[in-house]
Design a protein around this motif. Structure first.
Motif, PDB file in Angstrom:
ATOM      1  N   ASN A  30       0.807  -1.217   0.000  1.00  0.00           N
ATOM      2  CA  ASN A  30       0.000   0.000   0.000  1.00  0.00           C
ATOM      3  C   ASN A  30       0.841   1.268   0.000  1.00  0.00           C
ATOM      4  OD1 ASN A  30      -2.911  -0.467  -0.114  1.00  0.00           O
ATOM      5  ND2 ASN A  30      -2.533  -1.802   1.635  1.00  0.00           N
ATOM      6  N   LEU A  33       3.698   3.896  -4.793  1.00  0.00           N
ATOM      7  CA  LEU A  33       3.035   5.042  -5.417  1.00  0.00           C
ATOM      8  C   LEU A  33       2.377   4.691  -6.750  1.00  0.00           C
ATOM      9  CD1 LEU A  33       5.728   7.773  -4.730  1.00  0.00           C
ATOM     10  CD2 LEU A  33       3.472   7.612  -3.686  1.00  0.00           C
ATOM     11  N   CYS A  35       3.868   4.398  -9.712  1.00  0.00           N
ATOM     12  CA  CYS A  35       4.430   5.393 -10.642  1.00  0.00           C
ATOM     13  C   CYS A  35       4.047   5.101 -12.093  1.00  0.00           C
ATOM     14  CB  CYS A  35       5.953   5.385 -10.568  1.00  0.00           C
ATOM     15  SG  CYS A  35       6.631   5.938  -9.011  1.00  0.00           S
ATOM     16  N   SER A  36       4.023   6.155 -12.863  1.00  0.00           N
ATOM     17  CA  SER A  36       3.838   5.994 -14.301  1.00  0.00           C
ATOM     18  C   SER A  36       5.197   5.723 -14.929  1.00  0.00           C
ATOM     19  CB  SER A  36       3.274   7.287 -14.890  1.00  0.00           C
ATOM     20  OG  SER A  36       2.098   7.651 -14.224  1.00  0.00           O
ATOM     21  N   PRO A  39      10.463   3.839 -12.867  1.00  0.00           N
ATOM     22  CA  PRO A  39      11.908   3.568 -12.957  1.00  0.00           C
ATOM     23  C   PRO A  39      12.273   2.143 -12.522  1.00  0.00           C
ATOM     24  CG  PRO A  39      11.520   5.693 -11.920  1.00  0.00           C
ATOM     25  CD  PRO A  39      10.181   5.035 -12.058  1.00  0.00           C
ATOM     26  N   VAL A  94      11.478   5.653  -6.648  1.00  0.00           N
ATOM     27  CA  VAL A  94      11.467   7.117  -6.531  1.00  0.00           C
ATOM     28  C   VAL A  94      11.484   7.589  -5.077  1.00  0.00           C
ATOM     29  CG1 VAL A  94      10.338   7.500  -8.751  1.00  0.00           C
ATOM     30  CG2 VAL A  94       8.949   7.288  -6.690  1.00  0.00           C
ATOM     31  N   HIS A  97      14.484   9.311  -3.734  1.00  0.00           N
ATOM     32  CA  HIS A  97      14.713  10.745  -3.977  1.00  0.00           C
ATOM     33  C   HIS A  97      13.959  11.613  -2.985  1.00  0.00           C
ATOM     34  CE1 HIS A  97      16.614   9.351  -7.560  1.00  0.00           C
ATOM     35  NE2 HIS A  97      15.484   8.899  -8.071  1.00  0.00           N
ATOM     36  N   MET A  98      13.131  10.982  -2.168  1.00  0.00           N
ATOM     37  CA  MET A  98      12.284  11.721  -1.234  1.00  0.00           C
ATOM     38  C   MET A  98      12.774  11.510   0.195  1.00  0.00           C
ATOM     39  SD  MET A  98       8.188  11.258  -1.374  1.00  0.00           S
ATOM     40  CE  MET A  98       7.081  12.066  -0.232  1.00  0.00           C
TER      41      MET A  98
ATOM     42  N   ARG B  70      -6.566   1.896   0.295  1.00  0.00           N
ATOM     43  CA  ARG B  70      -5.120   1.730   0.178  1.00  0.00           C
ATOM     44  C   ARG B  70      -4.462   1.462   1.521  1.00  0.00           C
ATOM     45  NH1 ARG B  70      -3.989   6.619  -3.788  1.00  0.00           N
ATOM     46  NH2 ARG B  70      -4.978   5.791  -5.637  1.00  0.00           N
ATOM     47  N   GLY B  71      -5.040   0.507   2.226  1.00  0.00           N
ATOM     48  CA  GLY B  71      -4.408   0.076   3.463  1.00  0.00           C
ATOM     49  C   GLY B  71      -4.797   0.873   4.684  1.00  0.00           C
ATOM     50  N   ILE B 348      10.309  13.824  -7.443  1.00  0.00           N
ATOM     51  CA  ILE B 348      10.978  12.522  -7.336  1.00  0.00           C
ATOM     52  C   ILE B 348      10.803  11.683  -8.601  1.00  0.00           C
ATOM     53  CG2 ILE B 348      10.849  12.443  -4.814  1.00  0.00           C
ATOM     54  CD1 ILE B 348       8.458  10.506  -5.111  1.00  0.00           C
ATOM     55  N   GLY B 349      10.109  12.226  -9.577  1.00  0.00           N
ATOM     56  CA  GLY B 349      10.022  11.518 -10.854  1.00  0.00           C
ATOM     57  C   GLY B 349       9.021  10.383 -10.902  1.00  0.00           C
ATOM     58  N   CYS B 350       8.033  10.385 -10.043  1.00  0.00           N
ATOM     59  CA  CYS B 350       7.056   9.284 -10.072  1.00  0.00           C
ATOM     60  C   CYS B 350       6.116   9.400 -11.263  1.00  0.00           C
ATOM     61  CB  CYS B 350       6.249   9.251  -8.777  1.00  0.00           C
ATOM     62  SG  CYS B 350       5.118  10.646  -8.572  1.00  0.00           S
ATOM     63  N   GLN B 351       5.963  10.630 -11.761  1.00  0.00           N
ATOM     64  CA  GLN B 351       5.127  10.895 -12.937  1.00  0.00           C
ATOM     65  C   GLN B 351       3.663  10.524 -12.747  1.00  0.00           C
ATOM     66  OE1 GLN B 351       7.060   9.682 -16.595  1.00  0.00           O
ATOM     67  NE2 GLN B 351       8.803  10.997 -16.192  1.00  0.00           N
ATOM     68  N   LEU B 352       3.223  10.481 -11.492  1.00  0.00           N
ATOM     69  CA  LEU B 352       1.791  10.294 -11.263  1.00  0.00           C
ATOM     70  C   LEU B 352       1.002  11.441 -11.882  1.00  0.00           C
ATOM     71  CD1 LEU B 352       1.624   8.990  -7.584  1.00  0.00           C
ATOM     72  CD2 LEU B 352       1.174   7.718  -9.680  1.00  0.00           C
ATOM     73  N   THR B 355       0.292  10.797 -15.683  1.00  0.00           N
ATOM     74  CA  THR B 355      -0.843   9.912 -15.971  1.00  0.00           C
ATOM     75  C   THR B 355      -2.163  10.557 -15.565  1.00  0.00           C
ATOM     76  OG1 THR B 355       0.479   7.919 -15.787  1.00  0.00           O
ATOM     77  CG2 THR B 355      -1.875   7.679 -15.436  1.00  0.00           C
ATOM     78  N   ARG B 372      13.400  12.633 -15.284  1.00  0.00           N
ATOM     79  CA  ARG B 372      12.091  12.133 -14.860  1.00  0.00           C
ATOM     80  C   ARG B 372      11.137  13.286 -14.517  1.00  0.00           C
ATOM     81  NH1 ARG B 372      10.118   7.152 -15.473  1.00  0.00           N
ATOM     82  NH2 ARG B 372       8.852   7.544 -13.633  1.00  0.00           N
ATOM     83  N   PRO B 392       2.898  13.051  -4.600  1.00  0.00           N
ATOM     84  CA  PRO B 392       3.175  12.558  -3.239  1.00  0.00           C
ATOM     85  C   PRO B 392       4.137  13.439  -2.451  1.00  0.00           C
ATOM     86  CG  PRO B 392       4.486  11.326  -4.814  1.00  0.00           C
ATOM     87  CD  PRO B 392       3.640  12.290  -5.618  1.00  0.00           C
ATOM     88  N   VAL B 393       4.718  14.431  -3.094  1.00  0.00           N
ATOM     89  CA  VAL B 393       5.727  15.246  -2.411  1.00  0.00           C
ATOM     90  C   VAL B 393       5.104  16.575  -1.987  1.00  0.00           C
ATOM     91  CG1 VAL B 393       8.005  16.302  -2.563  1.00  0.00           C
ATOM     92  CG2 VAL B 393       7.491  14.223  -3.875  1.00  0.00           C
ATOM     93  N   PRO B 394       5.013  16.815  -0.682  1.00  0.00           N
ATOM     94  CA  PRO B 394       4.418  18.079  -0.244  1.00  0.00           C
ATOM     95  C   PRO B 394       5.146  19.280  -0.851  1.00  0.00           C
ATOM     96  CG  PRO B 394       4.718  16.592   1.617  1.00  0.00           C
ATOM     97  CD  PRO B 394       5.417  15.963   0.440  1.00  0.00           C
TER      98      PRO B 394
END
Lengths: 444, 428
Positions: A30, A33, A35-36, A39, A94, A97-98, B70-71, B348-352, B355, B372, B392-394
Motif C-alpha cells: 500500500n 506510489l 508510478c507511471s 523507474p 522514486v 529521492h524523497m 489503500r491500506g 521525485i520523478g514518479c510521474q503520477l 498519468t 524524470r 506525493p511530495v508536499p
C-alpha cells in the motif's frame, strides 16, 4: 535428475531477508506510489511490471500479481530472493529521492511467488506442437527460461546437463541465506511442469555428445552452460585446505562440509563470490573470517550492500594485499602476502605471512567457450560467447545466454537473455530454418 | 495577522450550553455510560452528548462495518446499532453522577421517543438528572425510523417542528435538534427546527448507506447471519457532505441559531474547518471509536495554536469566518486563472501527475525523456489542481496565479452585463 540430499551444511542458515507475512506485504504494497512509466521497471532486466504486481497484492489479487511477475520472468520466485534489488529495482524506487525508505520490491515479489507456489498455481500452457526441437546446453536459469518460453511457443526442448542436479548456480551457488538448493529444485519442478522438456542429466555436451550430434537431432541450439571451474593462483592447487570458492560453496549446498578445527579462514578476492563466501564461512561457524583483496574497499567489485552486511557479521577485510605463495606447515596453512599500493603494485619490504586453516579462492571462474570454439561463426571474447541482443551467436541456429554469454551476471540477466533467445529461435524456426537441414561445417 | 498576546480562550457557549472547549463527543457508543464519559472528560473533552435515551432496545450482534482505502482502515464507517439498550434508571443515575463530579463540563442528553407524553416525561427526568442541554435525535437512518422515529421525523419539516415545539414546551435547558443528512436540501429542515423553537441544531447525523457486500457470501455488510440492512455512514469520508450542510445552514439568511457541527472530524484541523463554516461546537464519534478519547489532546493543542497564530482570543471570533466566502458558482470569477508549476528540485520523478493529467484531465503534463521531471504545457494547463492532488511530495506542485490581464468577471456578470470572459483553455 537427482534432487539435493536432505543432509546439507547450508541448512543452518536462516533467511537474511525473511518472508513477509500477509500483513507486512499489505502494508508495504500500500506504500507503493504506482508510478507511471516506473523507474523500477526500467531497472529490471526482465521488465516486470512492478507497480502492477504490487497493486494486485494490495487489492488481494495475489494470483494476478504472480501472473504479472511470471509473465515477464518465469524465474520470478528465485529472482525475488537472489536479485541484488538494492542496485536494480529498489535502488531506482522514486522514494529514494524523497528520503523515504524505498519499496521492498524483492520481498513483495517473494510474497506473491511463494503464494503461487504454495497454492500450486501455474499460468502457462505449452503451445501447439510445432514439431521443432531445440537442444539447450546446461540446466541453469538461462536454459530454463529459454526452454519455458520455447514450450509456450510449442517447440520441443531437451536440456543437457553435465551435473546430476539441475538449476545451475541457483542450486549450487546461491548464498543459502538467500535461497537453498531445495527451493531452487522447487523452481525447476514448477517451471518444467509446463511439460515437454526432456532433461538429460549427467550428459556433458562436447564430451558425451557432440555439437554435431545436436545438429543432427535438433533444429536449434541454445548454449547456457555458464562458467567454468574456479580460477587458481599459481602453485596452490593440491594444497590441502585450499579450495576454489565456487566449488566449496557447491559442496556445502549439496552436501556436508567438515569445518571442525577451522579457526581462521581467508577468502581471496573482492567480488560477489568472495563476499558470499566470507558470510557463508561465518555462518557455517568459522570464528574468524577475513577477505583478502588487492584493492581498496571503494574499489571492490562486490556489491557495497552485501559487504555492509558482512561487516555487521564481524567479518574482517585485509585490503590492498596480494597472496604470493601458500605453504602448509604443522600448524596449518600459511599465506605469504605483500601489501599493494593504490595502483595495486607491490610495496617493497611489505612481505608478511597470514595464518589460516582454510583458504578459498574467489578470483573468478574459467570460461567454457572453448567447448564450442571449433564451430564456424561462433566468436569468443576472452572465453565468453559473443552474442547480439537476441542471443544470436553468429552461427545460424545457435543462440546463447546467461553467464556463458554475459561473462557472469545475475540470475535475472540469465532469465531475460534466455527468454529473448527463445523469441529469436522461434522467429528463426518460423522462417523455415533448421540445423538439421543445414550442412554441418566445422561441427565438433 | 498579528499574534494574540493573550492565551486563546477555548471556552464555548453553544446555544446556551457552556463547555471548557468546543469539542464534544457525539451521541454514540463512546457516550454509552457514565464511566466512559468521565474518562473522556479526564482526557480533555469539553462536552458529551449522551447515547440516545428512549425505550431501551435490543441490538443485533455484528453492527459495524468499514470501508478501507489503500491500506487505511475505516476511512468510512457505518453502523446498524440503535439507541441505548441500557435501562433508563441506570442512565439517569449515571448522568447525575457525571454532573456531580464534572459540574463545568457539558452533558447533553440525546433523546428519541414517540408521543408527547413520553417526550414530557423523558425531558423531565433528563433535567432532574442534571442535563445541561437536550439533543433531539431526528436523524437515525436505520431501525428507529422504521418505528416512526429518528430520520422519519427529521425528513418531515412539519413533524420536526411539532416535536421540537413539544420539547421546548417541556424543557428549561437548551434544546438542540439533530438533523439528518438524508434529505435533498438541509435548509428547510434547519428552519423547521428553528420555527419549533430549537435553541440550536446539530448536524449531520449519519448517511443512509450500505458499507459493502461480502462478495463470496453475496450478503451486504455488516452481515447478520444471512441478511444485512442499510446503516448510517460516518467517519472521515463524510466530512465534505457534513461541511456543505453546515455551511448551507450557516449562510442562510433566515437561519440564525447556533450549530453544533458533526461529520468526519478526526483532528483539530477538521474541527476548525467546521467552525469556520459556522459550527460553534464540534462533535466527534468515529475517530474516537477508532483511536480513543486521547485524540482530544492534539485537538486542544492544535486549536489553541491555530487561534494564537491568527490572533483569535475566543472561539467566537473564528466561528463562521469562512461563511461569507461560501458562494454560488455563478459568483465565481471566470477570469481567475492558475497554472501548475513543478519544483524540479523536490520532484521525485514518479510521474503520477503525467498519468493523472493525461487520463483524468487535459493532457498537458508531458515526460521529457531527458529527466524524470515532467514539463507542463502552460498554454494548455487549465489549472484544475489534479496534478497537485496526486503528487506525493508536499509542496512539489504548486498552483500559481496568472495575471492574464482580464478584469474579474463572473458568469452572472457575463450573462447579465456582458462582462468579458478570457478565452477558454483546453477546450479544443
Amino acid at each position: 535428475m537427482i534432487r539435493p540430499p536432505s543432509a546439507r551444511s547450508e541448512a543452518v542458515f536462516d533467511d537474511f531477508k525473511p518472508a513477509y507475512t500477509t500483513g507486512q506485504a499489505l502494508a508495504e504494497a500500500n506504500r507503493c506510489l504506482y508510478c507511471s512509466d516506473a523507474p523500477c521497471i526500467q531497472a529490471c532486466p526482465t521488465g516486470i511490471d512492478i507497480p502492477e504486481f504490487i497493486r494486485k497484492i494490495a487489492t488481494d489479487n495475489v494470483k494476478g500479481s504472480a501472473r504479472t511477475i511470471f509473465e515477464a520472468n518465469i524465474l520470478g520466485m528465485s529472482c525475488a530472493r537472489v536479485c541484488p534489488v538494492e542496485v536494480l529495482c529498489v535502488g531506482d524506487c522514486v522514494y529514494n529521492h524523497m528520503g523515504v525508505p524505498p519499496i521492498q520490491i524483492g520481498k513483495l515479489q517473494r510474497y506473491s511467488t511463494d503464494v503461487a507456489y504454495a497454492e500450486g498455481w501455474t499460468f502457462f500452457e505449452a503451445g501447439e506442437d510445432t514439431g521443432k526441437r531445440v537442444a539447450l546446453v546446461g540446466a541453469g536459469p538461462a536454459s530454463l527460461a529459454c526452454a519455458h518460453a520455447l514450450r509456450r511457443m510449442g517447440h520441443g526442448c531437451t536440456i543437457f546437463e553435465k551435473r546430476a542436479v539441475v538449476g545451475g548456480l541457483n542450486t549450487t551457488g546461491v548464498a543459502p541465506y538467500k535461497m537453498k538448493a531445495d527451493r531452487s529444485q522447487d523452481e525447476v519442478d514448477w517451471v518444467l511442469s509446463i511439460g515437454g522438456v526432456e532433461l538429460k542429466t549427467g550428459v556433458e555436451v562436447g564430451r558425451d555428445v557432440t555439437f554435431a550430434d545436436l545438429e543432427r537431432d535438433f533444429d536449434a541450439v541454445f548454449v547456457g552452460f555458464g562458467l567454468g571451474p574456479d580460477g587458481w593462483l599459481p602453485d596452490c592447487e593440491g594444497i590441502a585446505g585450499i579450495h576454489g570458492a565456487v566449488d566449496f560453496i557447491e559442496r556445502f549446498k549439496l552436501g556436508e562440509v567438515d569445518l571442525d578445527g577451522v579457526e581462521r579462514a581467508l577468502v581471496i578476492g573482492g567480488g560477489n563470490t568472495a563476499v558470499d563466501a566470507v558470510r557463508e564461512l561465518k555462518g557455517l561457524g568459522v570464528p574468524r573470517v577475513a577477505m583478502v583483496y588487492r584493492g581498496t574497499e571503494a574499489g571492490m567489485s562486490g556489491y557495497a550492500h552485501e559487504w555492509q552486511a558482512a561487516k555487521l557479521e564481524n567479518i574482517e577485510a585485509i585490503w590492498q594485499t596480494q597472496p604470493t605463495g601458500f605453504a602448509r606447515g604443522d600448524d596449518g596453512l600459511a599465506v605469504d602476502a605483500v601489501k599493494l599500493d593504490e595502483k595495486k603494485r607491490p610495496i617493497e619490504g611489505s612481505a608478511h605471512r597470514l595464518p589460516a586453516d582454510l583458504v578459498l579462492l574467489a578470483i573468478g571462474q574459467g570460461k567454457l567457450g572453448e567447448l564450442i570454439a571449433g564451430l564456424d561463426g561462433v566468436r569468443l571474447d576472452r572465453g565468453r560467447l559473443v552474442v547480439d541482443a537476441h542471443g544470436y551467436t553468429g552461427r545460424p541456429g545457435y543462440y546463447a545466454g546467461g553467464d556463458a554469454a554475459n561473462g557472469g551476471k545475475e540470475v535475472v540477466n540469465a532469465a531475460a537473455e534466455g527468454k529473448a533467445a527463445a523469441r529469436a529461435i522461434d522467429a528463426w524456426l518460423a522462417a523455415d530454418n533448421s540445423l538439421r537441414s543445414q550442412k554441418t561445417e566445422g561441427a565438433v | 495577522m498579528a499574534a494574540a498576546k493573550v492565551k486563546p480562550d477555548l471556552t464555548t457557549d453553544c446555544a446556551g450550553i457552556r463547555s471548557p472547549n468546543p469539542f464534544w463527543l457525539a451521541s454514540a457508543p463512546p457516550t454509552n455510560s457514565g464511566e466512559q464519559i468521565m474518562r473522556a472528560f479526564d482526557a480533555g473533552w469539553g462536552g458529551a452528548v449522551w447515547k440516545t435515551l428512549g425505550t431501551p432496545i435490543q441490538n443485533v450482534s455484528s453492527r459495524f462495518g468499514a470501508t478501507n482505502y489503500r491500506g487505511t482502515a475505516a476511512i468510512g464507517f457505518n453502523n446498524i446499532e440503535l439507541i441505548t439498550d441500557r435501562p433508563l434508571d441506570v442512565n439517569f443515575r449515571e448522568i447525575a453522577e457525571v454532573k456531580k463530579r464534572y459540574p463545568d463540563h457539558a452533558v447533553i442528553v440525546s433523546l428519541m421517543v414517540e408521543t408527547r407524553e413520553e417526550w414530557k416525561e423523558i425531558i423531565q427526568r433528563s433535567e432532574d438528572a442534571g442535563a445541561d442541554g437536550l439533543e433531539l435525535n431526528f436523524g437515525c437512518p436505520h431501525g428507529m425510523c422504521e418505528r416512526g422515529m429518528g430520520s422519519a421525523v427529521g425528513q418531515e419539516p412539519k413533524v420536526n417542528e411539532r416535536i421540537t415545539g413539544w420539547a421546548k414546551e417541556f424543557a428549561t435547558v437548551p434544546v438542540l435538534v439533530k438533523l439528518t443528512p438524508n434529505v435533498g436540501d438541509i435548509v428547510p429542515h434547519g428552519l423547521a427546527a428553528k420555527r419549533g423553537g430549537a435553541d440550536g441544531v446539530s448536524l449531520i447525523n449519519t448517511i443512509k448507506s450500505i458499507i459493502g457486500v461480502d462478495i463470496d457470501r453475496f450478503v451486504p455488510e455488516p452481515r447478520v447471519g444471512g441478511l444485512s440492512t442499510n446503516g448510517g455512514y460516518c467517519g472521515a469520508a463524510v466530512k465534505p457532505i457534513a461541511l456543505h450542510m453546515v455551511g448551507a445552514l450557516a449562510r442562510d439568511p433566515g437561519f440564525d441559531i447556533p450549530i453544533s457541527g458533526i461529520g468526519g472530524v478526526r483532528n483539530w484541523r477538521d474541527a476548525i474547518e467546521f467552525m469556520l463554516l459556522g459550527s460553534t461546537s464540534v462533535q466527534v464519534c468515529t475517530e474516537v471509536m477508532l483511536r480513543g478519547y486521547r485524540i482530544v489532546e492534539d485537538m486542544i493543542e492544535g486549536l489553541t495554536e491555530y487561534m494564537a497564530r491568527h490572533g483569535f482570543a475566543t472561539v467566537d471570533q473564528l466561528v463562521g469566518k469562512a461563511v461569507p466566502s461560501f458562494s454560488e458558482w455563478g459568483q465565481l470569477d471566470l477570469n481567475y486563472e492558475t497554472i501548475a508549476k513543478i519544483d524540479a528540485q523536490s520532484c521525485i520523478g514518479c510521474q503520477l501527475c503525467v498519468t493523472a493529467c493525461h487520463d483524468g484531465a487535459h493532457q498537458c503534463i508531458h515526460p521529457t525523456g531527458e529527466s524524470r521531471v515532467p514539463v507542463i504545457d502552460e498554454d494548455e494547463c487549465v489549472g484544475c489542481n489534479l496534478c497537485q492532488i496526486v503528487c506525493p511530495v508536499p509542496g512539489c506542485i504548486s498552483m500559481v496565479e496568472v495575471d492574464n490581464g482580464y478584469t474579474p468577471a463572473t458568469w452572472n456578470q457575463h450573462v447579465g452585463e456582458g462582462a468579458t470572459l478570457r478565452p477558454k483553455k483546453g477546450a479544443h
